[in-house]
Design a protein around this motif. Structure first.
Motif, short mmCIF file in Angstrom:
data_model
loop_
_atom_site.label_atom_id
_atom_site.label_comp_id
_atom_site.label_asym_id
_atom_site.label_seq_id
_atom_site.Cartn_x
_atom_site.Cartn_y
_atom_site.Cartn_z
N GLY A 35 -2.92 -5.61 0.41
CA GLY A 35 -3.60 -5.23 1.65
C GLY A 35 -3.91 -6.35 2.45
O GLY A 35 -3.87 -6.21 3.75
N ILE A 75 -9.61 -6.31 2.06
CA ILE A 75 -9.63 -4.99 2.59
C ILE A 75 -9.96 -3.97 1.66
O ILE A 75 -10.52 -2.94 1.76
N GLU A 76 -9.34 -4.05 0.57
CA GLU A 76 -9.32 -3.08 -0.78
C GLU A 76 -10.69 -2.80 -1.18
O GLU A 76 -10.87 -1.68 -1.72
N MET A 106 -10.17 -5.93 10.77
CA MET A 106 -11.36 -5.24 10.29
C MET A 106 -12.31 -6.23 9.42
O MET A 106 -13.43 -6.02 9.22
#
Ligand code: FES
Ligand code: FES
Lengths: 153, 732
Positions: A35, A75-76, A106
């Motif tokens: 990710g 992110i995961e 993000m």
């Protein structure tokens, strides 16, 4: 080669690697957590952004040798079900085009809001400017960060 | 938010045999292979059994529908918008739709290509027919099951109703029977007035996976036993491989092999997509991307001259010499331009230039390949899978049926992934390394210095005005590296009696290719900046000046080959004028309009000067692309194109010294960043019911003209050379 013990997304992991191998490639190629993206390898694009103790860092520029015993969030692991306010805001504003830069975007946004939930426009613009989006989704990113900020403050 | 120009509400009767060549292969498929697929609703229950209705459709026993998306997704949103078209005619609830990316399958799909903003335009009718055909079969099956005439049935959101007897059947209940029926010759398509999905914003079907960081891209491919590979290409255009000493590299940790490959051996057929300056490469194969990138540095490689090295200063002077003295190809001539210029009261002459540009997709070039004795498996980001397969087939001397290509979601395309050299390289590396599964990854430096660049261009315009400020003569003479940027039959051709368009080009050993809105990405800005100056010389408001020209094209066009619809062109200009509250005396705003990829866009852009650098604050944008299939995705494309165009016009450039690209990564190549992007973009779509046209590219070209014109109004300075912003030190 040496063994390093990291906590990644809350799980203890140990990896065998050269001390100068960047965290990015440890995550992607050794731990299979893809990710986190590669964009430049020199800390200039933000695609590889992860959290080290809640602070956004460029994983392409973090040698694993300096991270023994550290806690990393990718992110995961930003949330269990993809429902961190930043993730929800990204969905609400339908931010991604190609989407490739968005994990890094993000992670930067989550770190900014985690540390400065009341961030204003200028702060958002300044601290999101380390993340490049070739597709030009900046307008949506900005709106999504503000939406997430409202939920987090 | 919209204006009505024309209305075209009629039933379209289309034949199954025409357009798109869809094959309705009716077969059974019992396994559930969609758990990895994209559900609009995460709560959606997966069916126990699927029926394959045709190559685009699987219907589950519980009514859930899987729609295949055949075209490559590069961020232009076709993976969402194309299935929306099928779902509309099928008449299902979008909530019950799952979208799956199809691999390359030339038997069942046509034009599996992403380029020229054409996917929706070409897919529009075939996709509608596919959905309508399936709906027809489902209704026919329900008619059999209910023992009524099909004409007594109606459908709504995946359910077939017989109002007369108050009975109903879900699509899932009749799908298996439907799959045994013979498709009709013709189907009736919906009246666009009844559209429930098309024209209603739907979110990106991959969004949930993207926000969770799930593997979607070529760079994310992982396979059992997979190795990683990196290439080394000549450091400068004009060089080729002479010899390599890999002793040290081979001894480094995790290094499995070092191989040399040749993507262009004698006698092997090439495709148009095989654009690559460096066919002979060295590749390092190992068990981690970083390790192979490190081992590259330990290779001792000798390069030798292949052709003379070129530099930016040399490119520029060659273009100037050619523009001044070269014998041009005359692309269009109307009236007597020479005489008209001689008699003109005022002549305005200006030249415009723009540099080479790399594509800089955020996901660098990469590909997975596994070549064995009798087959090859390829997975990765490619805009032209069909052509990649042809080249691979020729290189491996392997029939195309043995070569499987799966397209991944792409971290940007912008034209770079039309040229699949990285896919070819992955195949050759897999083979040379003993038939192992391998993922080739370009470093950012490889990606930026081994490009198929947008060519450098230089164009000169002349306009002749009479005493009353009327345009009586127009001359465009364009040149560039490997191609001229001029479109001879676009505006203002057709609006002026005496017109001349000329093409010239220099040859270069720098590889060039399509870059988001090829040629338009330069010529629109040049032309629109020039017209702004001509309008000023004529003493007219720039919008009024253009509208007068369009009036001429509407009422009494010059010539017959004019490649635009003056009414639609003027329409977007009027719309943006009204929506932006345009005022001739605005001192920080510029305007431009352009037509390309079958769509019309006009923009009014506002900026402020931050020191010597312009900062765009607001853009108003009017778009006529016919029916807007997915307004949510469409807005995103328009906004992105605007920001991308502003960024490249302000900052983008790659320069060369002795054949070597001077910019190699984002520390020296400046891309627009968050704080530099306008936060206020207002988009207005023209609602005219015309079949949809391109959206991925058309918002980019004109914004460069609007930007140049706004810079003039804000600073008093006309800008002629891209990049417009003065170079400055870059920070990481
Ligand atoms: S890959 Fe780390 S900042 Fe670009
Ligand atoms: S969405 Fe494509 S790079 Fe940001």
């Amino acid at each position: 080669m040496a063994t390093y013990n990291l906590t990644v997304n809350g799980t203890p992991r140990s990896v065998e690697a050269e001390p100068d191998m960047p965290l990015l490639w440890v995550l992607r190629d050794e731990l299979g957590l893809v990710g986190t993206k590669y964009g430049c390898g020199i800390g200039a694009c933000g695609a590889c952004t992860v959290h080290l103790d809640g602070i956004a860092m460029r994983s392409c520029s973090l040698p694993v040798g300096q991270l023994d015993g550290e806690a990393i969030t990718t992110i995961e692991g930003l949330s269990e079900n993809g429902d961190h306010p930043v993730q929800l805001a990204w969905l609400e504003h339908d931010v991604p085009q190609c989407g490739y830069c968005q994990a890094g975007q993000m992670m930067s946004a989550a770190s900014l809001l985690g540390n400065s939930p009341g961030a204003d426009d200028a702060e958002i613009s300044a601290s999101m400017s380390g993340n490049i989006c070739r597709c030009g989704t900046y307008t949506r990113i900005h709106a999504a960060v503000k939406t997430a900020a409202k939920k987090m403050s | 938010m919209s204006v009505q120009h024309t209305s075209r509400r009629s039933f379209l009767k289309v034949s199954a045999a025409t357009g798109g060549g869809l094959m309705l292969g009716l077969s059974w498929l019992t396994s559930c292979e969609s758990d990895k697929a994209n559900k609009a609703d995460p709560e959606l229950q997966m069916p126990a059994e699927w029926v394959t209705v045709n190559a685009f459709l699987k219907i589950g026993d519980n009514g859930v529908v899987t729609i295949m998306s055949p075209n490559p997704e590069i961020g232009q949103n076709v993976k969402t918008s194309m299935p929306m078209i099928v779902a509309e005619e099928l008449d299902v609830d979008w909530k019950n739709v799952i979208v799956e990316q199809a691999g390359l399958d030339t038997e069942n799909y046509t034009r599996q290509l992403a380029g020229g903003s054409q996917s929706i335009r070409h897919g529009w009718e075939p996709l509608r027919k596919t959905g309508a055909m399936a709906r027809y079969l489902l209704v026919a099956a329900a008619a059999q099951q209910l023992e009524v005439d099909a004409s007594e049935l109606r459908t709504e959101n995946g359910v077939i109703y017989h109002d007369g007897s108050d009975r109903s059947l879900g699509y899932g209940e009749v799908a298996s029977l439907a799959a045994t029926l013979t498709p009709p010759e013709e189907v009736t398509l919906k009246d666009p007035a009844d559209f429930k999905i098309i024209g209603h914003g739907k979110k990106n079907v991959d969004a949930r996976k993207i926000v969770k960081g799930e593997p979607l891209y070529g760079l994310d491919v992982q396979r059992e036993g997979m190795m990683y590979a990196a290439i080394v290409h000549p450091p400068a255009f004009g060089l080729k491989l002479k010899s390599v000493d890999d002793t040290e590299a081979r001894s480094m940790p995790g290094i499995h092999d070092v191989v040399t490959i040749d993507a262009r051996p004698e006698g092997v057929e090439q495709q148009w997509s095989d654009v690559n300056a460096f066919p002979q490469l060295v590749a390092v194969v190992g068990n981690n991307t970083w390790r192979v990138l490190q081992a590259k540095k330990a290779l001792k490689i000798e390069w030798e001259s292949d052709s003379a090295p070129e530099s930016t200063a040399g490119h520029r002077s060659a273009l100037e010499d050619l523009l001044n003295d070269g014998k041009a190809e005359e692309a269009r001539r109307d009236g007597d331009p020479e005489a008209a210029f001689a008699s003109a009261a005022t002549v305005v002459e200006r030249s415009y230039s723009a540099p080479f540009l790399p594509h800089n997709t955020m996901e660098p070039m990469n590909f997975f390949a596994h070549v064995t004795e009798d087959k090859a498996e390829l997975v990765g980001p490619i805009q032209t899978p069909e052509f990649l397969r042809k080249t691979v087939s020729a290189l491996l001397n392997m029939p195309e049926e043995k070569i499987d290509i799966m397209m991944t979601r792409m971290g940007g395309g912008f034209g770079r992934r039309l040229y699949g050299n990285f896919g070819v390289e992955a195949v050759l590396i897999s083979k040379a390394a003993g038939g192992i599964p391998v993922k080739l990854v370009y470093s950012r430096e490889d990606d930026m210095t081994q490009g198929t660049y947008r060519p450098e261009y230089l164009v000169r315009y002349r306009a002749g005005l009479d005493e009353d400020g009327k345009l009586i003569a127009f001359h465009v003479r364009g040149t560039g590296a490997n191609e001229s940027p001029v479109f001879a039959n676009r505006f203002p051709a057709g609006t002026v009696d005496n017109y001349l368009a000329e093409n010239l080009s220099i040859e270069t050993n720098v590889s060039t290719g399509a870059w988001r809105a090829p040629r338009s990405n330069f010529i629109a800005g040049a032309e629109q900046a020039f017209l702004d100056e001509v309008a000023e010389a004529a003493g007219k408001d720039p919008i009024e000046f253009r509208l007068e020209l369009f009036e001429r094209a509407k009422t009494d066009p010059v010539g017959e080959d004019n490649d635009y619809d003056a009414e639609r062109y003027a329409g977007v200009l009027e719309l943006v004028r009204d929506k932006s509250g345009w005022n001739t005396n605005d001192d920080k705003r510029g305007v431009a309009a352009y037509y390309c990829h079958n769509s019309y866009v006009a923009q009014v852009l506002e900026l402020e000067m931050k020191g010597s650098e312009p900062r765009v604050t607001e853009v108003h944008c009017a778009v006529d692309c016919g029916i807007v299939v997915n307004p949510e995705g469409a807005l995103n494309q328009i906004q992105g194109g605007i920001i991308d165009g502003i960024g490249h016009a302000l900052y983008g450039a790659v320069t060369f010294t002795d054949g070597k690209p001077d910019q190699q990564n984002f520390d020296t190549y400046r891309l627009i960043r968050h704080a530099e992007a306008p936060q206020s973009i207002h988009t207005h779509f023209v609602d005219n019911g015309i079949a949809p046209t391109g959206l991925g590219e058309p918002s980019l070209p004109p914004v460069i003209g609007a930007l140049a014109n706004a810079i003039y109004r804000a600073s008093g300075e006309r800008v002629y050379e891209q990049p417009f912003a003065k170079p400055r030190e870059l920070k990481g």
